[in-house]
Design a protein around this motif. Structure first.
Motif, short mmCIF file in Angstrom:
data_model
loop_
_atom_site.label_atom_id
_atom_site.label_comp_id
_atom_site.label_asym_id
_atom_site.label_seq_id
_atom_site.Cartn_x
_atom_site.Cartn_y
_atom_site.Cartn_z
N ASP A 192 15.49 -3.43 4.62
CA ASP A 192 16.19 -4.71 4.70
C ASP A 192 15.39 -5.80 5.43
OD1 ASP A 192 18.46 -3.72 3.35
OD2 ASP A 192 19.12 -2.76 5.21
N THR A 193 14.23 -5.45 5.96
CA THR A 193 13.40 -6.42 6.66
C THR A 193 12.85 -7.45 5.69
OG1 THR A 193 12.76 -4.71 8.26
CG2 THR A 193 11.38 -6.67 8.16
N SER A 194 12.82 -8.70 6.11
CA SER A 194 12.30 -9.78 5.27
C SER A 194 10.78 -9.71 5.16
CB SER A 194 12.69 -11.15 5.83
OG SER A 194 14.08 -11.33 5.74
N VAL A 195 10.31 -9.97 3.96
CA VAL A 195 8.88 -10.01 3.67
C VAL A 195 8.50 -11.46 3.41
CG1 VAL A 195 7.10 -9.23 2.08
CG2 VAL A 195 9.00 -7.72 2.63
N THR A 210 0.85 -1.18 0.00
CA THR A 210 0.00 0.00 0.00
C THR A 210 0.89 1.23 0.00
OG1 THR A 210 -1.69 -1.18 1.25
CG2 THR A 210 -1.84 1.22 1.21
N LEU A 211 0.64 2.13 -0.94
CA LEU A 211 1.41 3.36 -1.07
C LEU A 211 0.60 4.49 -0.46
CD1 LEU A 211 2.56 2.78 -4.73
CD2 LEU A 211 3.81 2.27 -2.63
N VAL A 249 8.79 2.49 6.13
CA VAL A 249 8.25 1.17 5.81
C VAL A 249 7.59 0.58 7.05
CG1 VAL A 249 8.85 -1.16 5.06
CG2 VAL A 249 10.14 0.80 4.17
N THR A 250 6.40 0.02 6.87
CA THR A 250 5.81 -0.81 7.91
C THR A 250 5.43 -2.15 7.29
OG1 THR A 250 3.51 -0.08 7.64
CG2 THR A 250 4.87 1.17 9.18
N ILE A 251 5.55 -3.20 8.08
CA ILE A 251 5.10 -4.52 7.68
C ILE A 251 4.15 -5.00 8.76
CG2 ILE A 251 5.77 -6.91 7.20
CD1 ILE A 251 8.48 -5.87 6.27
N ASN A 252 2.92 -5.31 8.34
CA ASN A 252 1.88 -5.74 9.28
C ASN A 252 1.73 -4.73 10.43
OD1 ASN A 252 1.56 -8.04 7.68
ND2 ASN A 252 3.15 -9.11 8.83
N ARG A 253 1.76 -3.45 10.07
CA ARG A 253 1.56 -2.33 10.99
C ARG A 253 2.68 -2.14 12.02
NH1 ARG A 253 -4.93 -2.71 11.93
NH2 ARG A 253 -5.45 -2.44 9.73
N ARG A 254 3.85 -2.70 11.74
CA ARG A 254 5.01 -2.51 12.62
C ARG A 254 6.11 -1.83 11.81
NH1 ARG A 254 5.35 -6.16 17.33
NH2 ARG A 254 3.36 -7.23 17.42
N VAL A 300 5.34 5.07 2.96
CA VAL A 300 4.98 6.48 2.93
C VAL A 300 6.25 7.31 2.76
CG1 VAL A 300 5.01 6.76 5.45
CG2 VAL A 300 3.66 8.32 4.06
N ALA A 301 6.20 8.27 1.87
CA ALA A 301 7.35 9.13 1.61
C ALA A 301 7.44 10.21 2.68
CB ALA A 301 7.24 9.79 0.24
N HIS A 302 8.68 10.57 3.03
CA HIS A 302 8.91 11.67 3.97
C HIS A 302 10.27 12.27 3.65
CE1 HIS A 302 12.00 9.85 6.57
NE2 HIS A 302 11.44 8.73 6.20
N ASP A 303 10.47 13.50 4.08
CA ASP A 303 11.78 14.12 3.83
C ASP A 303 12.65 14.14 5.08
OD1 ASP A 303 10.75 16.17 5.38
OD2 ASP A 303 10.64 17.61 3.75
N GLY A 304 12.08 13.75 6.23
CA GLY A 304 12.87 13.68 7.46
C GLY A 304 13.27 15.02 8.03
N MET A 305 12.78 16.11 7.47
CA MET A 305 13.20 17.44 7.91
C MET A 305 12.07 18.21 8.59
SD MET A 305 16.30 17.40 6.92
CE MET A 305 16.90 19.07 6.86
#
Length: 91
Positions: free
Chosen positions: A64-67, A5-6, A54-59, A76-81
């Motif tokens: 690098d996390t395995s799917v 989901t984007l 990135v979240t996987i199953n709401r976490r 979700v995109a963010h700029d971190g600023m």
């Protein structure tokens, strides 16, 4: 099957906000996104720039996390600023 989901301003090259992918073996989030090719080219670029949460199953997860089969991935995109949302708050 894995669902991606984007969120926010992200979408596929076809303008979709969700896609499903068959998954035979576990992969990292980054590998799965690269495997989608042109559809997720924008997301691949943003991942390289560390501008996607990135979240996987709401976490909370990382690129690098395995799917695994049955997982639900949200990006979700963010700029971190920003001082709002995903960025640090100084107030």
């Amino acid at each position: 099957m894995v669902t991606i989901t984007l969120m926010g301003d992200l979408e596929t090259s076809d303008g979709e906000r969700s896609l499903s992918c068959e998954l035979e073996d576990s992969l990292s989030v980054k590998q799965l996104i690269k495997q989608q090719g042109r559809k997720l080219r924008q997301v691949t670029r943003l991942l390289r720039e560390n501008k996607v949460m990135v979240t996987i199953n709401r976490r909370v997860a990382s690129e690098d996390t395995s799917v695994h089969d049955g997982d639900e991935i949200s990006l979700v995109a963010h700029d971190g600023m920003s001082t709002k949302g995903l960025g640090p708050s100084f107030y």
